[in-house]
Write a protein that holds these residues in place. Structure first.
Motif, PDB file in Angstrom:
ATOM      1  N   GLY A  92      -2.211  12.373   0.107  1.00  0.00           N
ATOM      2  CA  GLY A  92      -3.223  11.499   0.679  1.00  0.00           C
ATOM      3  C   GLY A  92      -3.817  10.506  -0.302  1.00  0.00           C
ATOM      4  O   GLY A  92      -4.742   9.780   0.039  1.00  0.00           O
ATOM      5  N   CYS A  93      -3.310  10.503  -1.547  1.00  0.00           N
ATOM      6  CA  CYS A  93      -3.800   9.515  -2.520  1.00  0.00           C
ATOM      7  C   CYS A  93      -3.275   8.137  -2.137  1.00  0.00           C
ATOM      8  O   CYS A  93      -2.125   7.988  -1.742  1.00  0.00           O
ATOM      9  CB  CYS A  93      -3.341   9.879  -3.927  1.00  0.00           C
ATOM     10  N   ARG A  94      -4.125   7.150  -2.309  1.00  0.00           N
ATOM     11  CA  ARG A  94      -3.772   5.800  -1.873  1.00  0.00           C
ATOM     12  C   ARG A  94      -3.879   4.838  -3.054  1.00  0.00           C
ATOM     13  O   ARG A  94      -4.811   4.904  -3.839  1.00  0.00           O
ATOM     14  CB  ARG A  94      -4.729   5.399  -0.760  1.00  0.00           C
ATOM     15  N   ASP A  95      -2.920   3.909  -3.123  1.00  0.00           N
ATOM     16  CA  ASP A  95      -2.961   2.869  -4.140  1.00  0.00           C
ATOM     17  C   ASP A  95      -2.380   1.601  -3.524  1.00  0.00           C
ATOM     18  O   ASP A  95      -1.581   1.664  -2.588  1.00  0.00           O
ATOM     19  CB  ASP A  95      -2.157   3.276  -5.382  1.00  0.00           C
ATOM     20  N   SER A  96      -2.790   0.471  -4.068  1.00  0.00           N
ATOM     21  CA  SER A  96      -2.267  -0.791  -3.543  1.00  0.00           C
ATOM     22  C   SER A  96      -2.178  -1.829  -4.657  1.00  0.00           C
ATOM     23  O   SER A  96      -2.828  -1.705  -5.692  1.00  0.00           O
ATOM     24  CB  SER A  96      -3.144  -1.314  -2.409  1.00  0.00           C
ATOM     25  N   ILE A  97      -1.377  -2.829  -4.410  1.00  0.00           N
ATOM     26  CA  ILE A  97      -1.247  -3.959  -5.322  1.00  0.00           C
ATOM     27  C   ILE A  97      -1.083  -5.211  -4.473  1.00  0.00           C
ATOM     28  O   ILE A  97      -0.455  -5.179  -3.414  1.00  0.00           O
ATOM     29  CB  ILE A  97      -0.072  -3.785  -6.301  1.00  0.00           C
ATOM     30  N   THR A  98      -1.679  -6.292  -4.947  1.00  0.00           N
ATOM     31  CA  THR A  98      -1.581  -7.575  -4.256  1.00  0.00           C
ATOM     32  C   THR A  98      -1.020  -8.603  -5.226  1.00  0.00           C
ATOM     33  O   THR A  98      -1.465  -8.700  -6.367  1.00  0.00           O
ATOM     34  CB  THR A  98      -2.963  -8.033  -3.760  1.00  0.00           C
ATOM     35  N   LYS A  99      -0.045  -9.334  -4.762  1.00  0.00           N
ATOM     36  CA  LYS A  99       0.581 -10.397  -5.566  1.00  0.00           C
ATOM     37  C   LYS A  99       0.748 -11.627  -4.690  1.00  0.00           C
ATOM     38  O   LYS A  99       0.811 -11.542  -3.463  1.00  0.00           O
ATOM     39  CB  LYS A  99       1.972  -9.977  -6.075  1.00  0.00           C
ATOM     40  N   TYR A 100       0.863 -12.776  -5.327  1.00  0.00           N
ATOM     41  CA  TYR A 100       1.168 -14.011  -4.630  1.00  0.00           C
ATOM     42  C   TYR A 100       2.623 -14.373  -4.902  1.00  0.00           C
ATOM     43  O   TYR A 100       3.102 -14.244  -6.031  1.00  0.00           O
ATOM     44  CB  TYR A 100       0.259 -15.146  -5.097  1.00  0.00           C
ATOM     45  N   ILE A 101       3.312 -14.786  -3.867  1.00  0.00           N
ATOM     46  CA  ILE A 101       4.690 -15.255  -4.032  1.00  0.00           C
ATOM     47  C   ILE A 101       4.773 -16.691  -3.538  1.00  0.00           C
ATOM     48  O   ILE A 101       4.058 -17.086  -2.610  1.00  0.00           O
ATOM     49  CB  ILE A 101       5.718 -14.363  -3.290  1.00  0.00           C
ATOM     50  N   ASN A 102       5.618 -17.464  -4.175  1.00  0.00           N
ATOM     51  CA  ASN A 102       5.799 -18.857  -3.803  1.00  0.00           C
ATOM     52  C   ASN A 102       7.212 -19.031  -3.254  1.00  0.00           C
ATOM     53  O   ASN A 102       8.182 -18.804  -3.971  1.00  0.00           O
ATOM     54  CB  ASN A 102       5.574 -19.769  -5.013  1.00  0.00           C
ATOM     55  N   ILE A 103       7.309 -19.417  -2.002  1.00  0.00           N
ATOM     56  CA  ILE A 103       8.599 -19.664  -1.365  1.00  0.00           C
ATOM     57  C   ILE A 103       8.861 -21.172  -1.454  1.00  0.00           C
ATOM     58  O   ILE A 103       8.109 -21.974  -0.905  1.00  0.00           O
ATOM     59  CB  ILE A 103       8.604 -19.221   0.112  1.00  0.00           C
ATOM     60  N   LYS A 104       9.926 -21.529  -2.170  1.00  0.00           N
ATOM     61  CA  LYS A 104      10.264 -22.941  -2.349  1.00  0.00           C
ATOM     62  C   LYS A 104      10.964 -23.481  -1.106  1.00  0.00           C
ATOM     63  O   LYS A 104      11.562 -22.721  -0.344  1.00  0.00           O
ATOM     64  CB  LYS A 104      11.190 -23.099  -3.555  1.00  0.00           C
TER      65      LYS A 104
ATOM     66  N   VAL B 263       0.860  -1.177   0.000  1.00  0.00           N
ATOM     67  CA  VAL B 263       0.000   0.000   0.000  1.00  0.00           C
ATOM     68  C   VAL B 263       0.898   1.230   0.000  1.00  0.00           C
ATOM     69  O   VAL B 263       1.830   1.330   0.807  1.00  0.00           O
ATOM     70  CB  VAL B 263      -0.927   0.020   1.239  1.00  0.00           C
ATOM     71  N   ALA B 264       0.614   2.155  -0.919  1.00  0.00           N
ATOM     72  CA  ALA B 264       1.382   3.398  -0.993  1.00  0.00           C
ATOM     73  C   ALA B 264       0.420   4.576  -0.830  1.00  0.00           C
ATOM     74  O   ALA B 264      -0.668   4.583  -1.408  1.00  0.00           O
ATOM     75  CB  ALA B 264       2.105   3.496  -2.328  1.00  0.00           C
ATOM     76  N   ILE B 265       0.850   5.543  -0.014  1.00  0.00           N
ATOM     77  CA  ILE B 265       0.051   6.745   0.200  1.00  0.00           C
ATOM     78  C   ILE B 265       0.932   7.935  -0.111  1.00  0.00           C
ATOM     79  O   ILE B 265       2.028   8.083   0.450  1.00  0.00           O
ATOM     80  CB  ILE B 265      -0.475   6.814   1.650  1.00  0.00           C
ATOM     81  N   SER B 266       0.449   8.785  -1.014  1.00  0.00           N
ATOM     82  CA  SER B 266       1.243   9.949  -1.414  1.00  0.00           C
ATOM     83  C   SER B 266       1.143  11.037  -0.348  1.00  0.00           C
ATOM     84  O   SER B 266       0.310  10.973   0.564  1.00  0.00           O
ATOM     85  CB  SER B 266       0.767  10.492  -2.760  1.00  0.00           C
ATOM     86  N   ALA B 267       1.947  12.070  -0.489  1.00  0.00           N
ATOM     87  CA  ALA B 267       1.932  13.206   0.434  1.00  0.00           C
ATOM     88  C   ALA B 267       0.586  13.930   0.385  1.00  0.00           C
ATOM     89  O   ALA B 267       0.155  14.538   1.364  1.00  0.00           O
ATOM     90  CB  ALA B 267       3.058  14.172   0.102  1.00  0.00           C
TER      91      ALA B 267
END
Length: 119
Positions: A15-27, A9-13
């Protein structure tokens, strides 16, 4: 090990907010290390040759002399070689090793290298 959902999650100075969700696989952990020299001189330091292996389900390690003869072989990753062949100390010099390993996911690896026997 496993699959995990990670969100940033990123919030600018302003107050704008954006997010990204990803899946990671730990071997599962896998590690192989083979030293390149040892001194089988009978003192208590570095007198046997051994490797470090983590996460292997199959292991086959072979050491060859300069003429291609097998001087040592093991299917046990916890082996220790004392620098002998047919009951006698091998001459100092360079030997070749080849190892086949399968990890916990049954992925196969082949490694080759050199071992210097110092006296």
């Amino acid at each position: 090990e496993g699959e995990y959902e990670v969100q940033q999650v990123a919030i600018s100075a302003a107050g704008c907010r954006d997010s990204i969700t990803k899946y990671i696989n730990i071997k599962p952990e896998f590690y192989f290390y083979a030293p390149n020299a040892f001194t089988p001189d009978g003192n208590r330091f570095n007198s046997t040759y051994r490797v470090s292996v983590i996460g292997a389900t199959y292991f086959h390690f072979v050491i060859y002399n300069r003429w291609g003869e097998i001087v040592f072989e093991s299917f046990d990753p916890e082996f220790e070689w004392d620098g002998t062949y047919a009951g006698k100390e091998v001459p100092f010099g360079v030997y070749v090793y080849k190892v086949k390993i399968a990890d916990l996911q049954e992925q196969r690896f082949n490694f080759e290298g050199f071992i210097t026997v110092l006296k």
